[in-house]
Design an enzyme around this catalytic site. Sequence first.
Site, short mmCIF file in Angstrom:
data_model
loop_
_atom_site.label_atom_id
_atom_site.label_comp_id
_atom_site.label_asym_id
_atom_site.label_seq_id
_atom_site.Cartn_x
_atom_site.Cartn_y
_atom_site.Cartn_z
N LYS A 116 0.82 -1.11 -0.44
CA LYS A 116 0.21 0.38 0.00
C LYS A 116 1.27 1.09 -0.13
O LYS A 116 1.53 0.94 0.81
CB LYS A 116 -0.61 0.19 1.52
CG LYS A 116 -1.98 1.18 1.14
CD LYS A 116 -3.44 0.36 0.50
CE LYS A 116 -4.65 0.65 0.73
NZ LYS A 116 -5.04 -0.25 0.67
N ASP A 133 -6.98 3.68 -4.63
CA ASP A 133 -7.90 3.87 -2.83
C ASP A 133 -8.54 5.04 -3.07
O ASP A 133 -8.86 5.68 -3.48
CB ASP A 133 -6.36 3.31 -2.55
CG ASP A 133 -6.88 2.73 -1.10
OD1 ASP A 133 -6.74 1.65 -1.05
OD2 ASP A 133 -7.07 3.13 -0.29
N1 GLU Z 1 -7.57 -0.07 -3.16
C1 GLU Z 1 -7.81 -1.36 -3.27
C2 GLU Z 1 -7.75 -2.20 -2.40
O1 GLU Z 1 -7.95 -1.80 -1.27
C3 GLU Z 1 -7.65 -1.86 -4.25
C4 GLU Z 1 -6.04 -2.98 -4.69
C5 GLU Z 1 -5.33 -3.22 -5.96
O2 GLU Z 1 -6.71 -3.17 -6.94
O3 GLU Z 1 -4.80 -3.52 -5.93
O4 GLU Z 1 -8.35 -3.86 -2.38
#
Ligand code: GLU
Length: 417
Positions: free
Chosen positions: A106, A146
């Site tokens: 993240k 996100d």
């Molecule tokens: N930000 C989204 C999550 O928390 C998607 C992450 C992604 O597709 O890599 O799952």
Amino acid sequence: MSHKPDAFDNALEQLRIAAEHLELDDGIRQMLSEPKKVIRVAFPVKMDNGKVRVFKGYRVQYNDARGPYKGGIRYHPEVSLEEMKALAAWMTWKCSIADIPFGGAKGGVVCDPKHMSQGELERLTRRYTSALGDAIGPDVDIPAPDVYTNAQTMAWILDTYSQFKGRMVPAVVTGKPVSLGGSLGREAATGRGAAICTREAGKIKGMLLKGATFAVQGYGNVGSNFATILEEMVGAKMIAASDSKGGIYSKKGLDPKKVLAFKEKTGSVVGFPGVREITNGELLETECDVLCPAAFENVITAEVARKVKAKMVIEAANGPTTPEADKILERNKVLLVPDILANSGGVMVSYLEWVQDLERLRWTEEQVNTTLESKMTSAFNHVHEEATTRKVSMRTGALIVGVGRVADAVKTLGIFP
Ligand code: GLU
């Protein structure tokens, strides 16, 4: 809707519970309790007023035993290293439950995107991308949207990364615009996956969802798609919705598409005609069948949990419920579908997007949605089976599946040298 900085403590407590059930040895527990790599950057951005501002950014690469790191990038004033660590750990378990070949990561930048121009956001994104350098890449770590980032943000990352490489590298990000190799169905995928989970949860609870009422905290991309799709899919009725400015309630029901159109026009759901205004706190305590927190961490604390009247909680946000609140909801027989399962539709379709980019394929929206449907129901059923066999909550069942597979991979890889 503020979130306290203890999200990583919650993540560690969840890991501890899973590790106990899985009887993991101490070495593996230690390996899963720390991110493998933490990248911390500070970089200057020229603001519209001619001044320079330095921003802080992070990328936490938690674990890549099952494949390249994967996870979103968040722009928010309260982004912190601890929060990124928690979200990266959850991404790791999430990709494992989804059974897609990714690890978890993240990233985030401490900034207030609501008070920045498009130009400032573009310069910030490009400079953050260049600061990350080769820490991201299609085989290394693949970012996605996100909180307060979107397809345009991904397009800027893709362009910046590709400029450095001297060729277009569409697979470096997912959730990008369809015109640049993004996947049809990706934007709605997180909401769609959460709606599928609600439908499946209705089956195991023996609850008729036609006409059932639901409330959504956080009417952004995920919350609004969840509402629209759930209404279409099972005929449930939205009675409350909120965003950072406050919430709205109507016993008669709110049309998800009209509320979205209103928010797109005015910037908030607040002010929608013919409704009662409520706070974000009141929304969580609304008398309804299904509660969907789709905003931030730590909103359902023990105190809130005692007042939750919903029969089901579908965690479209990451980390909305604290471990103490979990126990209270479980005691009160509230069926909770945990984040690492309920919101995994987004990263499932991110995986489909990545595969399409690498293979130079283009799938129809129907192909994507059909694959999402089958991956989501099988992940749901797998978690439900685990929970039933071990007589634990869906949260613990999900953690056992998610952590268990990562632990297996870590163990089987062995330790170098
Ligand atoms: N930000 C989204 C999550 O928390 C998607 C992450 C992604 O597709 O890599 O799952």
